[in-house]
Design a protein around this motif. Structure first.
Motif, PDB file in Angstrom:
ATOM      1  N   SER A 312       0.454  18.107  23.311  1.00  0.00           N
ATOM      2  CA  SER A 312      -0.468  17.102  22.801  1.00  0.00           C
ATOM      3  C   SER A 312      -1.154  16.357  23.942  1.00  0.00           C
ATOM      4  O   SER A 312      -2.375  16.165  23.934  1.00  0.00           O
ATOM      5  N   MET A 313      -0.406  15.948  24.936  1.00  0.00           N
ATOM      6  CA  MET A 313      -0.992  15.250  26.082  1.00  0.00           C
ATOM      7  C   MET A 313      -1.926  16.169  26.857  1.00  0.00           C
ATOM      8  O   MET A 313      -2.956  15.734  27.382  1.00  0.00           O
ATOM      9  N   ALA A 314      -1.574  17.463  26.914  1.00  0.00           N
ATOM     10  CA  ALA A 314      -2.444  18.424  27.602  1.00  0.00           C
ATOM     11  C   ALA A 314      -3.784  18.554  26.875  1.00  0.00           C
ATOM     12  O   ALA A 314      -4.844  18.643  27.518  1.00  0.00           O
ATOM     13  N   TYR A 315      -3.764  18.551  25.539  1.00  0.00           N
ATOM     14  CA  TYR A 315      -5.017  18.615  24.775  1.00  0.00           C
ATOM     15  C   TYR A 315      -5.828  17.326  24.931  1.00  0.00           C
ATOM     16  O   TYR A 315      -7.060  17.363  24.961  1.00  0.00           O
ATOM     17  N   GLN A 316      -5.135  16.191  25.051  1.00  0.00           N
ATOM     18  CA  GLN A 316      -5.857  14.938  25.301  1.00  0.00           C
ATOM     19  C   GLN A 316      -6.584  14.996  26.642  1.00  0.00           C
ATOM     20  O   GLN A 316      -7.722  14.526  26.765  1.00  0.00           O
ATOM     21  N   ASP A 317      -5.939  15.601  27.637  1.00  0.00           N
ATOM     22  CA  ASP A 317      -6.580  15.763  28.943  1.00  0.00           C
ATOM     23  C   ASP A 317      -7.801  16.670  28.850  1.00  0.00           C
ATOM     24  O   ASP A 317      -8.811  16.444  29.527  1.00  0.00           O
ATOM     25  N   VAL A 318      -7.713  17.715  28.012  1.00  0.00           N
ATOM     26  CA  VAL A 318      -8.841  18.637  27.829  1.00  0.00           C
ATOM     27  C   VAL A 318     -10.060  17.883  27.293  1.00  0.00           C
ATOM     28  O   VAL A 318     -11.184  18.045  27.785  1.00  0.00           O
ATOM     29  N   VAL A 319      -9.839  17.053  26.289  1.00  0.00           N
ATOM     30  CA  VAL A 319     -10.934  16.276  25.702  1.00  0.00           C
ATOM     31  C   VAL A 319     -11.530  15.339  26.743  1.00  0.00           C
ATOM     32  O   VAL A 319     -12.758  15.201  26.857  1.00  0.00           O
ATOM     33  N   SER A 320     -10.683  14.701  27.533  1.00  0.00           N
ATOM     34  CA  SER A 320     -11.163  13.775  28.566  1.00  0.00           C
ATOM     35  C   SER A 320     -12.023  14.500  29.593  1.00  0.00           C
ATOM     36  O   SER A 320     -13.091  14.011  29.982  1.00  0.00           O
ATOM     37  N   ARG A 321     -11.578  15.662  30.040  1.00  0.00           N
ATOM     38  CA  ARG A 321     -12.359  16.422  31.032  1.00  0.00           C
ATOM     39  C   ARG A 321     -13.672  16.902  30.427  1.00  0.00           C
ATOM     40  O   ARG A 321     -14.695  16.918  31.108  1.00  0.00           O
ATOM     41  N   PHE A 322     -13.642  17.319  29.171  1.00  0.00           N
ATOM     42  CA  PHE A 322     -14.869  17.767  28.516  1.00  0.00           C
ATOM     43  C   PHE A 322     -15.905  16.649  28.469  1.00  0.00           C
ATOM     44  O   PHE A 322     -17.106  16.890  28.608  1.00  0.00           O
ATOM     45  N   LEU A 323     -15.440  15.417  28.309  1.00  0.00           N
ATOM     46  CA  LEU A 323     -16.334  14.266  28.234  1.00  0.00           C
ATOM     47  C   LEU A 323     -16.696  13.710  29.605  1.00  0.00           C
ATOM     48  O   LEU A 323     -17.325  12.658  29.702  1.00  0.00           O
ATOM     49  N   GLY A 324     -16.286  14.417  30.659  1.00  0.00           N
ATOM     50  CA  GLY A 324     -16.731  14.057  32.002  1.00  0.00           C
ATOM     51  C   GLY A 324     -15.772  13.213  32.814  1.00  0.00           C
ATOM     52  O   GLY A 324     -16.120  12.805  33.931  1.00  0.00           O
ATOM     53  N   GLN A 325     -14.578  12.966  32.305  1.00  0.00           N
ATOM     54  CA  GLN A 325     -13.613  12.163  33.043  1.00  0.00           C
ATOM     55  C   GLN A 325     -12.859  13.025  34.052  1.00  0.00           C
ATOM     56  O   GLN A 325     -12.588  14.199  33.813  1.00  0.00           O
ATOM     57  N   ASP A 326     -12.516  12.430  35.172  1.00  0.00           N
ATOM     58  CA  ASP A 326     -11.776  13.134  36.230  1.00  0.00           C
ATOM     59  C   ASP A 326     -10.281  12.930  35.980  1.00  0.00           C
ATOM     60  O   ASP A 326      -9.722  11.888  36.307  1.00  0.00           O
ATOM     61  N   VAL A 327      -9.663  13.943  35.384  1.00  0.00           N
ATOM     62  CA  VAL A 327      -8.246  13.854  35.034  1.00  0.00           C
ATOM     63  C   VAL A 327      -7.484  14.954  35.778  1.00  0.00           C
ATOM     64  O   VAL A 327      -7.836  16.131  35.671  1.00  0.00           O
ATOM     65  N   PRO A 328      -6.465  14.598  36.556  1.00  0.00           N
ATOM     66  CA  PRO A 328      -5.713  15.632  37.294  1.00  0.00           C
ATOM     67  C   PRO A 328      -4.927  16.535  36.348  1.00  0.00           C
ATOM     68  O   PRO A 328      -4.542  16.134  35.252  1.00  0.00           O
ATOM     69  N   LEU A 329      -4.713  17.771  36.806  1.00  0.00           N
ATOM     70  CA  LEU A 329      -3.931  18.721  36.006  1.00  0.00           C
ATOM     71  C   LEU A 329      -2.471  18.292  35.940  1.00  0.00           C
ATOM     72  O   LEU A 329      -1.897  17.834  36.938  1.00  0.00           O
TER      73      LEU A 329
END
Length: 350
Positions: A312-329
């Motif tokens: 779930s947290m990994a999918y939240q990171d996917v959405v954040s990156r898609f919207l242009g946020q810089d989120v580390p793997l």
């Protein structure tokens, strides 16, 4: 005769369908076909003809979709995002469900469409399988309006789903019908997420043809990566944008069913291996977990588990990156085992 209709096994469905109609309207329901599922009778593709006592009610049913609630300016159409892959079983529908729900949670008005005509599953991931009355093909064949066919998610009002037909096949799709439907959706939604079927046949082609962005899912195995590479080539050369010479479809790579422990043991391709093979911007890595199957069976996207679940947290990171946020793997390295776990693991190995 009324007695014959009442005795027919489809009578219960007809009664349920009639209860969904306005009180001042009557309906003549013609059931084209029905299918047996889990030992019961379920309607496949009903088509309805409405006769209303008020002309205003008919006009209301045909009004365009509500455009309020969008984050984009009214003059800017929504974007089409296809979730695709070459190989089947890599987690496209699971990812499409969580990705679209995540966009809706961020305040974006989102519509997710099941393009797998004849083999729909997206409705199950949202727990909407009992709410499907009209489907994708009904809209294309003008048997129902988009407003009638769209199903609003009960957990988030920003999210709507359009189900695929369970009884038709992919030959029912046509370019003009799909384009007309997507053009209408673009005016009412910020994002239209297309859940593509596997392979490179008609359904997958229709799903990716109008895309502005593409999320290509792959498992960390050689056959899946090779098929994803093929799909990336098709998107780059056969999409509407490519044919018209416009800016290319923006591709994103999503690695699913990742097991860091197996990667460390040399039994699975690593993130760096896959990135080197495909050369596409990585949008996320979704680790394998038992909650993914559990959520599917419960009819809720994995992302709804919040911070209680690693996928779930990994999918939240996917959405954040898609919207242009810089989120580390995250979640790409094996979990460190404590002393006791290591000790008992060695004991079991001996």
């Amino acid at each position: 005769p009324k007695s014959l209709i009442t005795a027919h096994p489809m009578h219960a469905y007809v009664g349920r369908l009639s209860s969904l109609l306005p009180r001042h309207a009557s309906a003549l329901v013609v059931v084209n076909r029905y299918s047996l599922l889990c030992g019961g009778v379920r309607a496949a593709t009903p088509s309805c003809r409405f006769t209303s006592s008020s002309s205003s009610s008919t006009q209301t049913a045909r009004t365009e979709l509500d455009r309020e609630g969008r984050k984009r300016p009214a003059s800017e159409p929504g974007e089409v995002v296809v979730v695709t892959s070459g190989k089947g079983g890599v987690g496209k529908t699971t990812s499409a469900a969580s990705f679209s729900f995540g966009l809706a949670e961020r305040g974006f008005k989102t519509c997710v469409i099941d393009f797998d005509i004849g083999l729909r599953n997206l409705d199950i991931h949202f727990g909407m399988e009992r709410r499907v009355v009209f489907d994708f093909i009904n809209v294309i064949q003008q048997e129902a309006s988009l407003k009638q066919a769209l199903i609003k998610d009960r957990r988030n009002a920003n999210l709507h789903m359009l189900a695929a037909s369970q009884t038709k096949d992919k030959t029912a799709l046509n370019m003009d019908g799909v384009q007309k439907m997507l053009d209408e959706l673009r005016q009412s939604f910020d994002y239209i997420v297309c859940d593509s079927p596997a392979g490179i046949e008609s359904g997958a082609h229709h799903a990716m043809y109008w895309a502005d962005q593409a999320i290509v899912c792959t498992n960390p195995e050689l056959s899946s990566v090779r098929d994803s590479d093929k799909m990336l080539g098709i998107i780059a050369s056969k999409s509407k944008r490519a044919i018209e010479g416009r800016d290319a479809v923006r591709p994103h790579l999503l690695i699913t069913r990742y097991v860091p422990e197996r990667v460390k043991g040399g039994n699975m391709l690593s993130v760096s291996d896959i990135r080197e093979m495909l050369g596409v911007k990585l949008i996320g890595v979704i680790p394998e977990g038992p909650e993914i199957l559990e959520c599917t069976n419960l009819g809720k996207p994995v992302i709804t588990l919040g911070d209680q679940s690693v996928p779930s947290m990994a999918y939240q990171d996917v959405v954040s990156r898609f919207l242009g946020q810089d989120v580390p793997l995250r979640f790409t390295e094996p979990k460190e085992k404590g002393f006791l776990k290591t000790f008992f693991a060695r004991m079991a190995a001996d």
